[in-house]
Design an enzyme around this catalytic site. Structure first.
Site, PDB file in Angstrom:
ATOM      1  CB  THR A  51       8.474   2.996 -11.820  1.00 13.45           C
ATOM      2  OG1 THR A  51       7.949   1.925 -11.053  1.00 13.45           O
ATOM      3  CG2 THR A  51       7.726   3.082 -13.140  1.00 13.45           C
ATOM      4  CE1 TYR A 236       4.979   2.134   3.919  1.00 12.11           C
ATOM      5  CE2 TYR A 236       6.319   0.988   5.561  1.00 12.11           C
ATOM      6  CZ  TYR A 236       5.974   1.222   4.242  1.00 12.11           C
ATOM      7  OH  TYR A 236       6.589   0.518   3.256  1.00 12.11           O
TER       8      TYR A 236
HETATM    9  P1  NAI Z   1       7.150   1.602  -7.846  1.00 13.17           P
HETATM   10  O1  NAI Z   1       5.677   1.512  -7.902  1.00 13.17           O
HETATM   11  O2  NAI Z   1       7.816   2.809  -8.407  1.00 13.17           O
HETATM   12  O3  NAI Z   1       7.813   0.326  -8.585  1.00 13.17           O
HETATM   13  C1  NAI Z   1       7.199  -0.917  -8.615  1.00 13.17           C
HETATM   14  C2  NAI Z   1       7.811  -1.812  -9.679  1.00 13.17           C
HETATM   15  O4  NAI Z   1       7.224  -3.112  -9.564  1.00 13.17           O
HETATM   16  C3  NAI Z   1       7.577  -1.361 -11.122  1.00 13.17           C
HETATM   17  O5  NAI Z   1       8.725  -1.668 -11.892  1.00 13.17           O
HETATM   18  C4  NAI Z   1       6.422  -2.274 -11.588  1.00 13.17           C
HETATM   19  O6  NAI Z   1       6.383  -2.525 -12.989  1.00 13.17           O
HETATM   20  C5  NAI Z   1       6.779  -3.538 -10.848  1.00 13.17           C
HETATM   21  N1  NAI Z   1       5.661  -4.454 -10.660  1.00 13.17           N
HETATM   22  C6  NAI Z   1       4.540  -4.282  -9.928  1.00 13.17           C
HETATM   23  N2  NAI Z   1       3.766  -5.399  -9.992  1.00 13.17           N
HETATM   24  C7  NAI Z   1       4.434  -6.279 -10.782  1.00 13.17           C
HETATM   25  C8  NAI Z   1       4.174  -7.599 -11.215  1.00 13.17           C
HETATM   26  N3  NAI Z   1       3.068  -8.262 -10.848  1.00 13.17           N
HETATM   27  N4  NAI Z   1       5.073  -8.187 -12.034  1.00 13.17           N
HETATM   28  C9  NAI Z   1       6.198  -7.546 -12.436  1.00 13.17           C
HETATM   29  N5  NAI Z   1       6.496  -6.305 -12.027  1.00 13.17           N
HETATM   30  C10 NAI Z   1       5.626  -5.678 -11.216  1.00 13.17           C
HETATM   31  O7  NAI Z   1       7.526   1.384  -6.330  1.00 13.17           O
HETATM   32  P2  NAI Z   1       8.751   1.799  -5.401  1.00 13.17           P
HETATM   33  O8  NAI Z   1       8.284   2.907  -4.521  1.00 13.17           O
HETATM   34  O9  NAI Z   1      10.003   1.936  -6.152  1.00 13.17           O
HETATM   35  O10 NAI Z   1       8.823   0.513  -4.460  1.00 13.17           O
HETATM   36  C11 NAI Z   1       9.775  -0.512  -4.599  1.00 13.17           C
HETATM   37  C12 NAI Z   1      10.089  -1.057  -3.216  1.00 13.17           C
HETATM   38  O11 NAI Z   1      10.685  -0.019  -2.423  1.00 13.17           O
HETATM   39  C13 NAI Z   1       8.848  -1.529  -2.448  1.00 13.17           C
HETATM   40  O12 NAI Z   1       9.183  -2.672  -1.695  1.00 13.17           O
HETATM   41  C14 NAI Z   1       8.581  -0.356  -1.503  1.00 13.17           C
HETATM   42  O13 NAI Z   1       7.886  -0.737  -0.346  1.00 13.17           O
HETATM   43  C15 NAI Z   1      10.012   0.045  -1.177  1.00 13.17           C
HETATM   44  N6  NAI Z   1      10.175   1.377  -0.591  1.00 13.17           N
HETATM   45  C16 NAI Z   1       9.538   2.473  -1.103  1.00 13.17           C
HETATM   46  C17 NAI Z   1       9.679   3.715  -0.487  1.00 13.17           C
HETATM   47  C18 NAI Z   1       9.002   4.937  -1.021  1.00 13.17           C
HETATM   48  O14 NAI Z   1       8.941   5.942  -0.319  1.00 13.17           O
HETATM   49  N7  NAI Z   1       8.534   4.933  -2.249  1.00 13.17           N
HETATM   50  C19 NAI Z   1      10.535   3.899   0.717  1.00 13.17           C
HETATM   51  C20 NAI Z   1      11.243   2.692   1.104  1.00 13.17           C
HETATM   52  C21 NAI Z   1      11.032   1.479   0.492  1.00 13.17           C
HETATM   53 NA    NA Z   2      10.766  -0.203  -8.178  1.00 10.51          NA
END
Ligand code: NAI
Ligand code: NA
Length: 399
Positions: A51, A236
């Site tokens: 995701t 944050y």
């Molecule tokens: P998301 O929730 O869409 O994706 C998380 C992913 O991690 C998924 O693929 C999920 O299956 C996987 N995951 C979670 N726990 C797991 C585990 N124990 N084992 C294996 N896989 C696991 O999150 P998003 O928003 O894409 O975040 C990804 C990174 O980007 C994070 O470090 C977040 O802080 C960073 N980020 C997010 C922003 C936002 O506005 N959403 C902005 C800038 C950075």
């Molecule tokens: Na992700």
């Protein structure tokens, strides 16, 4: 079965496989429309691939650079009258499209924080790819069981030092209200949050991958961070999650040392605030995103995860001259358009004016809601939601 969204707060309990497939196809089309990424990655491991930014990273590597991808995630297939998770359907869709395009794509479903999943991933790389030249670390999780101590750490989203009061929105109802978030009181909250969302697990992955000999010469690795505007600093960047991001960013130096003899490089990319399952859980942030989207869409600078990551690969990680542009703290910045002075000045002004009454007029709350449902395969253009969904969808190459 006809599948409708069922929400509880910022969680959607159902997901639509056909909508997920269409959303993945839309991302693929975007990447293809931008043309091939010159000197892009060829063999890629994405940790957190199902995701958000991780899924877009996998799509960009595969369809922008013809890369073979191994994706690691933690998702659930459908079972006994229960829907699978959105990330499961996304991954099924991604693999289907990748395989049809003749691209290698295999996935590992399990706890990426565990030693066991690291071992399985290494075995798969050894068997099929030999080595990888890019490792994307994109996990977002509320908890982590530490593989060495067995301790289960839970992260918290809290200010540090004093309570924080600001506006927030319930994006389902559109009600804007003041919320006060109490500061951390339990002294373990900060180290626990760092243990979950900091850099230690990224380091463990890179150490294990290196020790197994599965990192190619010149390997790159990237993890994602966030800074954002002053108005969200207390919750944050200066809050518990910000401490974890500081730790993640500091890990770059450690990994550059580790990768030196492989001519490898480690980066943190600071990305834009976007609607994902993780960001919708943070108070105040959804209202900020709704205003940000309104301003950036009007300026024509709005991006989603796929636009962000395509730009990260094409204009930062894999530039023509091989140089990676960094800020004074050594970070990649693809939040540059979000943080532009004119954008922030307009968001600030709108922030002060926002009320429940004018929300739909001055913010892009409608766009926020639509994107939120899109994350789960709902409200995707072109899908007939009155039709039975193709519910028993499998990820073809799950290990
Ligand atoms: P998301 O929730 O869409 O994706 C998380 C992913 O991690 C998924 O693929 C999920 O299956 C996987 N995951 C979670 N726990 C797991 C585990 N124990 N084992 C294996 N896989 C696991 O999150 P998003 O928003 O894409 O975040 C990804 C990174 O980007 C994070 O470090 C977040 O802080 C960073 N980020 C997010 C922003 C936002 O506005 N959403 C902005 C800038 C950075
Ligand atoms: Na992700």
């Amino acid at each position: 079965m006809i599948i409708q969204p069922r929400t509880r707060g910022f969680i959607c309990l159902t997901a639509h496989p056909d909508g997920a497939l269409q959303a993945v196809k839309n991302q693929i089309e975007y990447v293809k429309s931008k043309g091939a990424i010159k000197n892009g990655p060829k063999k890629v491991l994405v940790i957190g691939a199902s995701t958000g930014f991780g899924l877009s990273s996998r799509i960009t590597a595969a369809f922008g650079s013809d890369a073979a991808t191994v994706g690691v995630f933690f998702e659930k297939p459908a079972s006994e009258g229960k829907m699978g998770t959105a990330g499961w359907y996304n991954s099924a869709a991604f693999e289907k499209e990748a395989h049809e395009a003749g691209l290698y794509a295999k996935s590992i479903n399990g706890d990426a924080f565990s030693d066991d999943i690291k071992k399985q991933t290494i075995e798969l790389i050894k068997k099929d790819l030999g080595q990888v030249d890019l490792v994307v670390y994109s996990l977002a999780s509320p908890r982590r069981t530490h593989p060495k101590t067995g301790v289960a750490h839970s992260s918290v989203l809290k200010p540090i030092g004093q309570a924080y009061t600001n506006k927030t929105v319930d994006f389902h109802t559109g009600v804007v209200s003041d919320v006060t978030i109490a500061p951390v009181e339990n002294e373990e909250d900060i180290p626990n949050t760092v243990a979950v969302m900091g850099g230690e697990d990224w380091k463990f992955w890179m150490e294990d991958l290196k020790a197994a000999g599965v990192l190619a010469d010149g390997v790159q690795t990237v993890a994602y961070s966030y800074i954002g505007p002053e108005l969200t600093f207390p919750i944050y960047r200066n809050g518990t999650i910000g401490q974890a991001k500081n730790d993640l960013e500091a890990t770059v130096t450690v990994l550059n040392d580790l990768l030196k003899d492989l001519n490898g490089k480690s980066y943190v990319s600071v990305n834009k605030a976007l609607v994902t399952q993780s960001s919708s859980a943070i108070p105040v942030v959804p209202l900020y995103i709704s205003l940000l989207y309104k301003v950036m869409k009007a300026k024509g600078t709005h991006e989603g995860t796929i636009e962000q990551i395509q730009r990260l690969f094409a204009d930062r990680l894999y530039t023509e001259n091989g140089e990676v542009p960094l800020d004074e703290a050594g970070r990649i910045r693809v939040d540059d358009w979000e943080m532009a002075d004119d954008v922030q000045a307009e968001v600030d002004k709108l922030w002060k004016e926002t009320t429940t009454e004018n929300l739909s007029e001055i913010s892009d709350i409608a766009g926020y809601r639509k994107e939120f449902f899109n994350l789960f395969g709902f409200e995707v253009d072109g899908i007939d939601y009155e039709k039975d969904a193709n519910e028993n969808v499998q990820v073809p190459s799950i290990e």
